[in-house]
Write a protein that holds these residues in place. Structure first.
Motif, PDB file in Angstrom:
ATOM      1  N   ALA A  17      17.540  74.357  61.032  1.00 40.22           N
ATOM      2  CA  ALA A  17      18.482  73.343  60.536  1.00 40.22           C
ATOM      3  C   ALA A  17      19.579  73.981  59.694  1.00 40.22           C
ATOM      4  CB  ALA A  17      17.738  72.294  59.718  1.00 40.22           C
ATOM      5  N   HIS A  18      19.209  74.940  58.860  1.00 36.71           N
ATOM      6  CA  HIS A  18      20.193  75.643  58.032  1.00 36.71           C
ATOM      7  C   HIS A  18      21.197  76.411  58.896  1.00 36.71           C
ATOM      8  CE1 HIS A  18      17.430  75.669  54.223  1.00 36.71           C
ATOM      9  NE2 HIS A  18      18.091  74.527  54.367  1.00 36.71           N
ATOM     10  N   VAL A  19      20.678  77.072  59.930  1.00 36.00           N
ATOM     11  CA  VAL A  19      21.551  77.840  60.831  1.00 36.00           C
ATOM     12  C   VAL A  19      22.530  76.911  61.544  1.00 36.00           C
ATOM     13  CG1 VAL A  19      21.609  79.220  62.945  1.00 36.00           C
ATOM     14  CG2 VAL A  19      19.930  79.731  61.170  1.00 36.00           C
ATOM     15  N   LEU A  20      22.020  75.767  62.029  1.00 35.01           N
ATOM     16  CA  LEU A  20      22.874  74.803  62.721  1.00 35.01           C
ATOM     17  C   LEU A  20      23.944  74.228  61.790  1.00 35.01           C
ATOM     18  CD1 LEU A  20      20.258  72.876  64.904  1.00 35.01           C
ATOM     19  CD2 LEU A  20      22.111  74.350  65.737  1.00 35.01           C
ATOM     20  N   LEU A  21      23.536  73.882  60.564  1.00 38.60           N
ATOM     21  CA  LEU A  21      24.492  73.345  59.590  1.00 38.60           C
ATOM     22  C   LEU A  21      25.550  74.387  59.221  1.00 38.60           C
ATOM     23  CD1 LEU A  21      22.152  71.331  57.181  1.00 38.60           C
ATOM     24  CD2 LEU A  21      23.934  70.394  58.669  1.00 38.60           C
ATOM     25  N   TYR A  22      25.114  75.628  59.057  1.00 40.97           N
ATOM     26  CA  TYR A  22      26.035  76.720  58.732  1.00 40.97           C
ATOM     27  C   TYR A  22      27.045  76.934  59.858  1.00 40.97           C
ATOM     28  CZ  TYR A  22      27.629  81.523  57.969  1.00 40.97           C
ATOM     29  OH  TYR A  22      28.394  82.646  57.815  1.00 40.97           O
ATOM     30  N   THR A  23      26.549  76.934  61.097  1.00 45.09           N
ATOM     31  CA  THR A  23      27.433  77.121  62.256  1.00 45.09           C
ATOM     32  C   THR A  23      28.406  75.959  62.401  1.00 45.09           C
ATOM     33  OG1 THR A  23      25.647  78.308  63.385  1.00 45.09           O
ATOM     34  CG2 THR A  23      27.480  77.553  64.743  1.00 45.09           C
ATOM     35  N   PHE A  24      27.909  74.750  62.223  1.00 45.34           N
ATOM     36  CA  PHE A  24      28.769  73.563  62.323  1.00 45.34           C
ATOM     37  C   PHE A  24      29.819  73.569  61.217  1.00 45.34           C
ATOM     38  CE2 PHE A  24      29.635  69.023  61.400  1.00 45.34           C
ATOM     39  CZ  PHE A  24      30.180  68.666  62.634  1.00 45.34           C
ATOM     40  N   GLY A  25      29.417  73.964  60.018  1.00 44.14           N
ATOM     41  CA  GLY A  25      30.361  74.043  58.904  1.00 44.14           C
ATOM     42  C   GLY A  25      31.467  75.049  59.159  1.00 44.14           C
ATOM     43  N   PHE A  47      32.491  75.985  62.101  1.00 46.62           N
ATOM     44  CA  PHE A  47      33.308  75.427  63.174  1.00 46.62           C
ATOM     45  C   PHE A  47      34.355  74.465  62.607  1.00 46.62           C
ATOM     46  CE2 PHE A  47      34.084  71.967  66.202  1.00 46.62           C
ATOM     47  CZ  PHE A  47      34.549  72.678  67.300  1.00 46.62           C
ATOM     48  N   ILE A  48      33.920  73.569  61.711  1.00 44.35           N
ATOM     49  CA  ILE A  48      34.829  72.598  61.101  1.00 44.35           C
ATOM     50  C   ILE A  48      35.897  73.293  60.266  1.00 44.35           C
ATOM     51  CG2 ILE A  48      35.009  70.689  59.440  1.00 44.35           C
ATOM     52  CD1 ILE A  48      33.806  69.858  62.108  1.00 44.35           C
ATOM     53  N   LEU A  49      35.477  74.242  59.418  1.00 42.88           N
ATOM     54  CA  LEU A  49      36.428  74.943  58.550  1.00 42.88           C
ATOM     55  C   LEU A  49      37.432  75.762  59.351  1.00 42.88           C
ATOM     56  CD1 LEU A  49      34.137  76.168  55.620  1.00 42.88           C
ATOM     57  CD2 LEU A  49      35.935  74.429  55.523  1.00 42.88           C
ATOM     58  N   THR A  50      36.959  76.422  60.398  1.00 45.39           N
ATOM     59  CA  THR A  50      37.860  77.215  61.241  1.00 45.39           C
ATOM     60  C   THR A  50      38.856  76.312  61.962  1.00 45.39           C
ATOM     61  OG1 THR A  50      36.112  78.851  61.598  1.00 45.39           O
ATOM     62  CG2 THR A  50      37.982  78.919  63.101  1.00 45.39           C
ATOM     63  N   GLY A  51      38.360  75.169  62.475  1.00 40.95           N
ATOM     64  CA  GLY A  51      39.246  74.226  63.156  1.00 40.95           C
ATOM     65  C   GLY A  51      40.297  73.654  62.234  1.00 40.95           C
ATOM     66  N   LEU A  52      39.894  73.269  61.021  1.00 35.26           N
ATOM     67  CA  LEU A  52      40.851  72.729  60.045  1.00 35.26           C
ATOM     68  C   LEU A  52      41.869  73.793  59.645  1.00 35.26           C
ATOM     69  CD1 LEU A  52      38.492  70.645  57.710  1.00 35.26           C
ATOM     70  CD2 LEU A  52      40.205  69.755  59.302  1.00 35.26           C
ATOM     71  N   GLY A  53      41.382  75.020  59.453  1.00 36.44           N
ATOM     72  CA  GLY A  53      42.290  76.110  59.094  1.00 36.44           C
ATOM     73  C   GLY A  53      43.322  76.369  60.172  1.00 36.44           C
ATOM     74  N   MET A  54      42.901  76.323  61.431  1.00 37.37           N
ATOM     75  CA  MET A  54      43.841  76.545  62.532  1.00 37.37           C
ATOM     76  C   MET A  54      44.861  75.412  62.624  1.00 37.37           C
ATOM     77  SD  MET A  54      41.330  78.176  65.452  1.00 37.37           S
ATOM     78  CE  MET A  54      42.657  78.673  66.546  1.00 37.37           C
ATOM     79  N   LEU A  55      44.439  74.191  62.326  1.00 39.04           N
ATOM     80  CA  LEU A  55      45.388  73.068  62.306  1.00 39.04           C
ATOM     81  C   LEU A  55      46.443  73.276  61.217  1.00 39.04           C
ATOM     82  CD1 LEU A  55      43.097  69.932  62.824  1.00 39.04           C
ATOM     83  CD2 LEU A  55      44.822  70.823  64.411  1.00 39.04           C
TER      84      LEU A  55
END
Length: 224
Positions: free
Chosen positions: A19-27, A29-37
């Motif tokens: 669960a920690h790994v999945l949350l870390y990966t999802f986080g 993903f979100i931060l990278t996507g927002l940064g690229m925007l």
């Protein structure tokens, strides 16, 4: 009975870790996507505020690129101080990042003296090779490079540099945009938008990898 309890506790621990790994990966993903925007919007925002793209050296996009490079260089040198396994490669990477920063600021250094930025880059390169290959030796430097390749942030560092050094340069070629048949005055703004935005995105991805590497170094420091 004890075996059953131990089995359940191991399963719970495995689920928690997953669960920690999945949350870390999802986080990430979100931060990278927002940064690229944000990266893609800065050129447009600067154009809307200033109304021109002639002074690209002083644009919001360029300032963000230089800021990211300055932070990355500082983080690499901190990693070199704290992580003995990555010391040599961190010095090389920090100097390489510093060279890119100097190149981005070439207009500033050229205003002081013509080709001054080239002299500074040569001095940084000499320092980097003296500090690693001459003092540490080739074997330690190669071992340090092997360590960073298997590190958590290497993928982002690698692909970020590919975007900066190859993709943004190819997309910024005049020949590519001239192929559209449009006049230079028409396609210039679109060319600049694509080139500068991709370059900033590349620097952002590169920075995320450097930051991840720095966080891992801090974790190892705390465990020690």
């Amino acid at each position: 009975m004890n075996n059953s309890v131990n089995s359940h506790s191991m399963q719970d621990s495995s689920y928690t870790e997953s669960a920690h790994v999945l949350l870390y990966t999802f986080g990430r993903f979100i931060l990278t996507g927002l940064g690229m925007l944000v990266c893609l919007s800065t050129f447009w925002l600067n154009y809307r505020l200033v109304g021109a793209i002639d002074s690209v050296e002083y644009s919001l996009t360029e300032i963000l690129q230089e800021f990211l490079l300055a932070v990355d260089a500082a983080l690499f040198f901190l990693i070199a101080r704290k992580n003995t396994k990555l010391k040599e490669v961190a010095v090389l990477a920090g100097c390489f990042t510093l060279c890119m920063l100097v190149r981005e600021l070439d207009f500033f250094f050229d205003s002081i003296a013509v080709h001054l930025w080239k002299i500074i880059v040569v001095c940084i390169v000499i320092f980097a090779f003296h500090k690693t290959l001459r003092l540490a030796g080739l074997r330690r430097t190669l071992n340090s490079m092997k360590e960073i390749i298997f590190s958590d942030g290497f993928g982002a560092i690698f692909y970020g540099m590919l975007m900066v050094l190859i993709l943004s340069r190819v997309m910024g070629m005049n020949q590519l945009w001239a192929f559209t048949g449009a006049e230079r005055s028409e396609y210039y703004i679109y060319k600049r938008f694509v080139e500068e935005s991709l370059e900033l995105c590349g620097y952002y991805i590169y920075s995320s990898g450097v930051f991840s590497l720095f966080l891992n170094t801090l974790k190892q420091d705390n465990r020690a």
